[in-house]
Write an enzyme that holds these catalytic residues in place. Structure first.
Site, PDB file in Angstrom:
ATOM      1  N   GLU A 169       9.487 -10.638   4.718  1.00 52.38           N
ATOM      2  CA  GLU A 169      10.775 -10.641   4.022  1.00 52.38           C
ATOM      3  C   GLU A 169      11.338  -9.245   3.832  1.00 52.38           C
ATOM      4  O   GLU A 169      12.555  -9.050   3.878  1.00 52.38           O
ATOM      5  CB  GLU A 169      10.603 -11.308   2.639  1.00 52.38           C
ATOM      6  N   HIS A 209       9.264  -2.917  -5.960  1.00 51.39           N
ATOM      7  CA  HIS A 209       9.166  -1.938  -4.869  1.00 51.39           C
ATOM      8  C   HIS A 209       8.525  -0.614  -5.296  1.00 51.39           C
ATOM      9  O   HIS A 209       8.701   0.390  -4.613  1.00 51.39           O
ATOM     10  CB  HIS A 209      10.534  -1.649  -4.251  1.00 51.39           C
ATOM     11  N   HIS A 213       7.485 -15.149  -0.512  1.00 48.39           N
ATOM     12  CA  HIS A 213       7.062 -14.404   0.672  1.00 48.39           C
ATOM     13  C   HIS A 213       5.734 -13.695   0.442  1.00 48.39           C
ATOM     14  O   HIS A 213       5.467 -13.165  -0.633  1.00 48.39           O
ATOM     15  CB  HIS A 213       8.140 -13.464   1.204  1.00 48.39           C
TER      16      HIS A 213
END
Lengths: 459, 459
Positions: free
Chosen positions: A319, A418, A275
Site C-alpha cells: 500500500e 510513518h 495492508h
C-alpha cells in the site's frame, strides 16, 4: 418437498442465523458485545509487531509477514488461505544524514521520502530557500531555486477526521516535483506530523515528469522550526544533505487472503482488510497492523454461526509506495459483480466515531441492526453516503463494488504515522476493541442478511 | 563629616535600595513582577539552542558556546566576564547500531552511554539475558552472564520531585559495572525516560574497577518493551550491537562567569548558574539551557538598583560527564569564605514549586520578603532546609558555602532529558518566566540585605 430440499431447510434453520429481523438486531448486538471482550485483535497485532516488525516492500520482512499472515489466518479458522503474488515498486533506505554547515552548525533529524533519489556520495551542500507555506513555494518563479535546497515548513493541523493530513499531503507528495521545476537541487519538508517529537515522518513522494528527480527528505518538526529561526537571523543558511537509497522497480509482493465461507450464498463475498506492508522506521502498529488486526478479528466474530455470505479478509501487500489494490482489482475483475462490498481499515486503532453507509442503504433492516448495535459505542451515522474506500479497495470500487466508511478518530494517528514511533505501546486496547466491535457489527449485519447495496443505490 | 564621606552617603542613599524592611518586601515583589513580564530568559535560550545547539565536552560547539556565553553576558551588562579554562573527560559518540538477529529480526533504537567502550568494528553478537528489575541483575550469580548482553528493563517512575530519577539512576550509572562483574559482554538499559517515544535517552555510566569495561547503551522505551515480549516467547534472543566511540581524557573546557557588582559590599558574592555543556542528541534546551537562561535573567533583574552584594553567574562547562564544579571549587577555594551562597538551576524550565532555604534562615527578614514575593507564584516553603546543591556547586558547598533548593516541577523533565527531544519547542515560556521570577526574588532579597546564612545556621 423432496427429501433433499427438506434436509437443506433443516440445515438452514439449524445453522444460518438469524431467521427474523428481530434476530438480526439481537444477533448483531450480541456480536458487538463479544467483540468488546475479545482479545483476538490485540493478540494479532502484538504478534505482528513483535515477531515481524517493519515490513516494507523489498525487505525480507515482507516475505516473513506473508508467511506469518497465512499461518495466523489458518490458526484462526479461516479457509482458502493463500497469497497472491504480484510485483510492486520498492524504495530502500540507505545512509542518511543532514546538518547545517553555516552559520550555526547543527545536526538535523531527517528521513528520506519514498522515491527520493540519492545525493552524490558524501552528500550535497547548498544554501536553503525556506517557504513557510506550500503556496509560497508555488509562487516562486521558474529558475528561482537553482542550486538551492528548497524547504517547506508549513505545519499540519490536528483534526479528528484526517482533513489536516488531506490538506498537508501535497507538501510531501508534490513538493519535490514543484521544487525541481523551479531548479532546486533537493527538497526538505516539515514532517506531516501533529506531534512535536524529534522523530521525522517519512512517506512517499512523486518526482516531476518534466524536471529532474531530486533528493527529498522529511525534517522532524523541531528541526523545521530550528531552520525557521536560523533563517530569521538573516544570514544564508547552508545545509549538507547525504541521502542514499536504492529502488527495485519490480519487487515481489503478496496480497494474502482467507475466508469465512458463506453457508447458503458462498459466492456472495464481502471483502475487508488492511495492508500488511508498512514503512520502515516503526513496526507498523497503527499503520496498518491495526487494520489487519481489526478486520481479521471482526471477520472471525461475524463468522460465528455460519453467515449466509462469505466474508473474505484481504491483507494487501504494497500500500505504502505502490498500489496493491490495483493488482488485486485486476486479478479479481471477473468476480467483481459477486463482491457485495469492499472496505479497508487503514487509519489506526480507532475509536470509530462515524459510519458512512453505502448510498441508499440507511433504512434497510441490516443497516438498522448495525446502527442499533453501534450507537452505544459512540458512532454517528453520517448523512453522507460512503465514497471510494481506502487505496487498496479503490480499484474494486471503480469496478462498481460498493464500499463503507467506518471512520476512526484520527486525532492522535498523525502523531505516529510513518515514524519510528508507530509501535505497539501506542495502541489503546479499548480503542482497538471498539473498532473491532464496529466492524464486526457491520460484517454480521451484511453477512447474515441479503442486503443488496447496488440495488439500493440505483436511482 | 568630610566631603568624601558625605558624597558616599549621598550615593548610597540614591543607589542602594532598599533602605528599610518594608522596602525590601516591596522591592522584591516588584522584581518578581518585572520578571514575569521579562523575556530575557527566553531570548537567551532561543539564542543558545538556535546558534549553538548540542555542546558536549570535546566538541567544537563547546568552544562556540564559551564565546557565545561571554558575548551574551557582556551584552546583558555583566562585568568581569571571563572564561576559566580547565580539563575534563570527553566521550565522543561514533557509529551506533543495534538489531535483533534472531528469532525475530528487528532494528533497535539505542544511544551509547558516556564511558561506554567500543564494540569490535562491525559489532558483537550475543544472546541477551533480560532482567525486569535492577535487583534481579544484582541477584545474578558471578559468571552467570558470561558472553551475554545483559539487559535491564525496569521502568522509571514519573514524579514531581525527581525521586523517580533518583531511584532509576543506578540502572544507567551502575548497571554496566554490575553486568561486567557477572561476566557480561555488553549492557543495555531501558532509557531513564518517563515518555514513550522511540528516542533513547543517553547519560553517563561508570565502568567497574574490578572487571573489564564493556560497551553500554540505552534502549528506547518501546524497544525495551519489544525485547521483553520477544523473551516471553521462550526462544533465545540474539542481538548484534555495534557501538563506536572515542574518549579524550583531558579535553578543554571552560567555566564562564560574569558579575553584577555589589555597591557597598562587592566582596560578598552570591554564586548562581547553570551548566553550559549538554548531551549531544538534543540541543540542551531543558538540560541545561534553561538553567543558564533562568539564572542569567534572574541575576540581571535582581541587579537593578545596585545591590549591596555582588551577584555572580557561573555557566559551568562540563557537568554531564566530568565535574566542572570540582574544577571551579579548586580554583575558588581561597574566596570560599566570602561566598554568601552557591546554587545551580539544573532541572529544566520549571515551574518552581518548592523552596528549601538555608538552615535557620526562614524567619530572617530577607527570606520573609522572598516568601511573600513567591507565595502567589505557587511556591511552597519546605520545612526541610536546603541540602547540597547541584553537582556544579557541591564542591563549593563542601567548602562550607551554603546553598538553596529552588525545586522545579520535574514531572515532564524526564520525558526529554538526555534525548534528541531536548529542544526549544519543549520549553514552556510561562514556566520559564515563573522560574526566573522565583530566582530573581531570591537573589534580590539576598543581594539587597545583609543576611548571613552561615551565622543563622550555627547551632
Amino acid at each position: 418437498m423432496n427429501r433433499g430440499l427438506a434436509a437443506t431447510v433443516i440445515a438452514l434453520m439449524l445453522c444460518a442465523r438469524p431467521a427474523t429481523a428481530q434476530d438480526l438486531v439481537a444477533d448483531t448486538a450480541a456480536v458487538r458485545d463479544r467483540a468488546i471482550a475479545d482479545t483476538t485483535a490485540w493478540d494479532v497485532l502484538e504478534s505482528l509487531t513483535t515477531e515481524i516488525g517493519a515490513r516494507p516492500v523489498g525487505s525480507p520482512a515482507l516475505a516473513r509477514a506473508r508467511d506469518w499472515a497465512q499461518a495466523k489466518l489458518k490458526a484462526l479458522g479461516f479457509t482458502n488461505v493463500h497469497a497472491e503474488a504480484f510485483e510492486a515498486e520498492a524504495w530502500i533506505r540507505g545512509e542518511e544524514r543532514a546538518e547545517v554547515i553555516s552559520p550555526y552548525p547543527q545536526t538535523l533529524q531527517v528521513l528520506g521520502l519514498g522515491r527520493s533519489i540519492s545525493t552524490p556520495k558524501g552528500g550535497l551542500e547548498a544554501e536553503i530557500k525556506l517557504f513557510k507555506t506550500y503556496d509560497a513555494l508555488l509562487a516562486a518563479p521558474p529558475g528561482s531555486l537553482k542550486g538551492r535546497i528548497a524547504v517547506v515548513t508549513q505545519p499540519m493541523v490536528r483534526t479528528m477526521d484526517g482533513a489536516g493530513y488531506g490538506d498537508a499531503n501535497r507538501n510531501r507528495t508534490r513538493g519535490a516535483a514543484e521544487a525541481s521545476r523551479r531548479g532546486a537541487a533537493a527538497y526538505l519538508v516539515r514532517s506531516l506530523s501533529t506531534d512535536d517529537t524529534r522523530l521525522p515522518h517519512t512517506g512517499a513522494t512523486h518526482q516531476a515528469e518534466d524536471a529532474p528527480a531530486i533528493p527529498a527528505a522529511a525534517l522532524s518538526v523541531p528541526d523545521a522550526e530550528l531552520l525557521e529561526r536560523m533563517v530569521a537571523r538573516g544570514q544564508p543558511v547552508r545545509v549538507r544533505l547525504n541521502l542514499q537509497s536504492r529502488t527495485i522497480p519490480k519487487a515481489p509482493a503478496w496480497n494474502v487472503s482467507g475466508e469465512i465461507p458463506g453457508l447458503t450464498h458462498p459466492e456472495e463475498v464481502i471483502v475487508v482488510g488492511g495492508h500488511l506492508d508498512s514503512w520502515d522506521p516503526g513496526t507498523g502498529a497503527h499503520d496498518d497492523g491495526a487494520g489487519v488486526a481489526i478486520t481479521v478479528a471482526a471477520a472471525r466474530l461475524a463468522g460465528v454461526g455460519s453467515p449466509r455470505r462469505t466474508i473474505r479478509v484481504v491483507l494487501w501487500g504494497a500500500e505504502e509506495l505502490d498500489d496493491s489494490g490495483e493488482a488485486y482489482a485486476v486479478a479479481h475483475r471477473d468476480e467483481a459483480a459477486h463482491l457485495i462490498l469492499a472496505a479497508e481499515s487503514d487509519t489506526g486503532d480507532g475509536p470509530v466515531w462515524q459510519a458512512k453507509l453505502p448510498k441508499g442503504s440507511r433504512d434497510h433492516l441490516a443497516m438498522r441492526a448495525f446502527a442499533l448495535a453501534v450507537g452505544p459505542l459512540k458512532v454517528i451515522q453520517s448523512r453522507e453516503p460512503a465514497g471510494i474506500g481506502g487505496s487498496d479497495v479503490a480499484g474494486l470500487n471503480a469496478l462498481g463494488v460498493p464500499s463503507v466508511g467506518l471512520t476512526p478518530d484520527a486525532s492522535r494517528y498523525f502523531d505516529l504515522h510513518h515514524s519510528a514511533d508507530d509501535t505497539l505501546d501506542k495502541i489503546d486496547p479499548a480503542d482497538l476493541a471498539q473498532s473491532v466491535a464496529v466492524w464486526a457489527s457491520f460484517l454480521n449485519a451484511v453477512a447474515h442478511s441479503d442486503i443488496d447495496f447496488r440495488a439500493l443505490a440505483a436511482p
